[in-house]
Design an enzyme around this catalytic site. Sequence first.
Site, PDB file in Angstrom:
ATOM      1  CE  LYS A  46      12.034 -10.028 -14.518  1.00  0.00           C
ATOM      2  NZ  LYS A  46      12.596  -9.738 -13.221  1.00  0.00           N
ATOM      3  CE  LYS A  66      10.464  -2.769  -7.655  1.00  0.00           C
ATOM      4  NZ  LYS A  66      11.106  -3.675  -8.628  1.00  0.00           N
ATOM      5  CD1 TRP A  96      -1.913  -5.012  -4.509  1.00  0.00           C
ATOM      6  CD2 TRP A  96      -1.637  -6.374  -2.764  1.00  0.00           C
ATOM      7  NE1 TRP A  96      -1.619  -6.251  -4.992  1.00  0.00           N
ATOM      8  CE2 TRP A  96      -1.443  -7.115  -3.954  1.00  0.00           C
ATOM      9  CE3 TRP A  96      -1.516  -7.041  -1.554  1.00  0.00           C
ATOM     10  CZ2 TRP A  96      -1.130  -8.465  -3.965  1.00  0.00           C
ATOM     11  CZ3 TRP A  96      -1.207  -8.387  -1.556  1.00  0.00           C
ATOM     12  CH2 TRP A  96      -1.012  -9.088  -2.751  1.00  0.00           C
ATOM     13  CD  GLU A 127      15.178 -12.597 -12.948  1.00  0.00           C
ATOM     14  OE1 GLU A 127      14.635 -13.337 -12.117  1.00  0.00           O
ATOM     15  OE2 GLU A 127      14.899 -11.387 -13.055  1.00  0.00           O
ATOM     16  CG  HIS A 134      14.802 -37.267 -15.840  1.00  0.00           C
ATOM     17  ND1 HIS A 134      15.072 -38.618 -15.827  1.00  0.00           N
ATOM     18  CD2 HIS A 134      16.005 -36.641 -15.967  1.00  0.00           C
ATOM     19  CE1 HIS A 134      16.375 -38.805 -15.905  1.00  0.00           C
ATOM     20  NE2 HIS A 134      16.964 -37.620 -16.007  1.00  0.00           N
ATOM     21  NE  ARG A 169       4.501   1.583  -1.145  1.00  0.00           N
ATOM     22  CZ  ARG A 169       5.551   1.364  -0.386  1.00  0.00           C
ATOM     23  NH1 ARG A 169       6.739   1.758  -0.790  1.00  0.00           N
ATOM     24  NH2 ARG A 169       5.443   0.762   0.775  1.00  0.00           N
ATOM     25  CB  CYS A 208      -0.869   0.034   1.241  1.00  0.00           C
ATOM     26  SG  CYS A 208      -1.855  -1.440   1.449  1.00  0.00           S
ATOM     27  CD  GLU A 238       8.258 -10.503 -13.148  1.00  0.00           C
ATOM     28  OE1 GLU A 238       7.719 -10.376 -12.048  1.00  0.00           O
ATOM     29  OE2 GLU A 238       9.480 -10.359 -13.327  1.00  0.00           O
ATOM     30  CG  ASN A 266       1.935  -0.323   3.952  1.00  0.00           C
ATOM     31  OD1 ASN A 266       1.533  -1.462   3.735  1.00  0.00           O
ATOM     32  ND2 ASN A 266       3.097   0.124   3.514  1.00  0.00           N
ATOM     33  N   GLY A 267       0.045  -2.348   6.135  1.00  0.00           N
ATOM     34  CA  GLY A 267       0.451  -3.437   7.019  1.00  0.00           C
ATOM     35  C   GLY A 267      -0.746  -4.314   7.347  1.00  0.00           C
TER      36      GLY A 267
HETATM   37  C1  F6R Z   1      10.258 -10.206 -10.143  1.00  0.00           C
HETATM   38  C2  F6R Z   1      10.364  -9.493  -8.881  1.00  0.00           C
HETATM   39  C3  F6R Z   1      10.043 -10.243  -7.633  1.00  0.00           C
HETATM   40  C4  F6R Z   1      10.959  -9.819  -6.486  1.00  0.00           C
HETATM   41  C5  F6R Z   1      10.500 -10.475  -5.179  1.00  0.00           C
HETATM   42  C6  F6R Z   1      11.393 -10.108  -4.012  1.00  0.00           C
HETATM   43  O1  F6R Z   1      10.576  -9.380 -11.220  1.00  0.00           O
HETATM   44  O2  F6R Z   1      10.690  -8.338  -8.830  1.00  0.00           O
HETATM   45  O3  F6R Z   1      10.098 -11.619  -7.832  1.00  0.00           O
HETATM   46  O4  F6R Z   1      12.273 -10.179  -6.792  1.00  0.00           O
HETATM   47  O5  F6R Z   1       9.190 -10.084  -4.886  1.00  0.00           O
HETATM   48  O6  F6R Z   1      11.369  -8.744  -3.766  1.00  0.00           O
HETATM   49  P1  F6R Z   1      12.517  -8.033  -2.943  1.00  0.00           P
HETATM   50  O7  F6R Z   1      13.760  -8.145  -3.741  1.00  0.00           O
HETATM   51  O8  F6R Z   1      12.044  -6.619  -2.782  1.00  0.00           O
HETATM   52  O9  F6R Z   1      12.634  -8.768  -1.635  1.00  0.00           O
END
Ligand code: F6R
Length: 608
Positions: free
Chosen positions: A485, A603, A75, A481, A504, A27, A2, A488, A101-102
Amino acid sequence: MCGIVGYIGYEQAAPFLLGGLEKLEYRGYDSAGICLNDGEKLVVKKSKGKLEELKKLTNNGNDIIGTVGIGHTRWATHGEPSDVNAHPHLSDSCRFAVVHNGIIENYLQLKDMLTAKGVKFRSMTDTEVIAQLIEYYYKGDLVDTVIKVLSKLDGSYALGVISIEDPDEIIAVRKESPLIIGLGENENYIASDVPAILSKTRSIYRLENNEIAILRRDGVKIINTDKDEVTKQVETINWDIDAAEKGGYEHFMFKEIMEQPKAIRDTITPRIKNGRIVLDEIKLTAEQVKSFNKINILACGSAYHVGVVAKYIFEKVLRKPVETDLASEFRYRDPIVDEHTLTIVISQSGETADTKEAMKEAQRRGSHVISIVNVVGSAIASESDDVIYTWAGPEIAVATTKAYSTQLAVIYLMAIYFGDMLGTITPDEYRNYVSELESVPDKITKILEEEEHVQYLASKLFNSRDVFFIGRNIDYALSLEGSLKLKEISYIHSEAYAAGELKHGTISLIEKGTLVIALATHEELIGKIVSNIKEVQARGANVLCLACENHQELKDVAQSTIFIPHSCDMMLPSLAVIPLQLFAYYVASLKGCDIDKPRNLAKSVTVE
Ligand code: F6R
């Protein structure tokens, strides 16, 4: 998660609140709202959906007057995304308003207690209990009341509170969720993060857990829950507002991909002095480092993928066993971790709930924790034993790129630094690694200059329904990764497989036209990955192969190729990840996806 913003001053608050919320959109949110004191009452406007809805509802803030106000992007956690569940929340008689927030873990008990006393609730949220509790306990002093209410709350919170009773102040407080105070001339601000207030000020306080800020027009006082005044250092933000905005690119993600050479340079240069790696942040002695019999790496998502790369590197360079764990799994098993284990925690935001709790679990078991974090002063940075900051700057796009790359750069620094300490690398290897590391930013620049080739491949392949990323050794770590990428941001189903695992099970999914992205940078295993390419081609796969430029022969093996400059094995993931980020970006762009804010994602994941 949030976003909170607040204003007290002499100007109309609503336009600033809306602008601030816009800067916090990264966020992730599903609804938004603002509340202003119009001189007689608290006026609340809130709406499900994008901020545009709230702007329409308030005529860009012009229909709601007042010079004191709070705003929020929500959120959903408790109660679905809806107008009524959006913040700010009012108390029963509408005299107090709260943004939060929380998560309040004991909100149901508190709600039952208040309901039994006749208090009427409007929403399904945990936050509303805070507004109601403030009204319930209010006896003429808002600060005393907030302190009393805090003593009743279990959980995490950043709070902004305004009231009709004390119209000339905002009370702000945090526990576990981030909150900053912006300092202006005859006006002051609160926010979850710096971009929200950068248009107004560069001077901030970062609130620590259980600190309470009392904001008035002419100043800010910080106290603790015993009402003792706390003296805090003013922090000056030295990055530009442009750094938090798109800087001419269509998307933050593209801008952040392009910023990677600089971000890596900023992260490594201050830590290489006269050819030597200096990690003053790590307070461990060589004896302590030698005494560790295991390295434990904890993280989520892309940060976890950095941890998987690190496992290959540390085991090779340091000759110590490494376990890389998903933080959400680690915290609920009974891990074998003690004072002889070194724990490394990786997090861009420094606020990821699972990572933070996993870190605390490791600390409880006696492990020394080094965190690799991008957001200065965040919870993980503050609570770890040592912190190495990645100097990536603010990362706004939800999908991480430059934070991932700077985290990798820190892993290389640590590998060389500890390798030297442990005597597992020779002076020649040390020199070679340092010079390879210094050359990484320029090599990335070269790859970025050739991004049109990746764009062209994306234009040919963006209609794929399923994509499989395969690789061996460190290329497997990277394929995790690349796959994340792509899925997502483009919503294409994709999976990463250790190439040797295909036979397998997964190979049964390969059919005519299935796209397989084969990562073939790991010199020692090129022959093996070529065999895997042939296996999937025999079942009809269309293979895009990513390899180093000294392996041009792969042009004759795969249907399409991308070449990157050569480097030492350890640092190849930093180069190879760039085309994978660009590929995901262009595919998502061609599919018309909301690249910077992919659906269902946030985020900063500050709840479990
Ligand atoms: C993917 C992405 C997420 C973060 C994950 C951890 O592109 O950004 O998978 O890597 O949510 O977030 P942090 O690094 O902030 O702990």
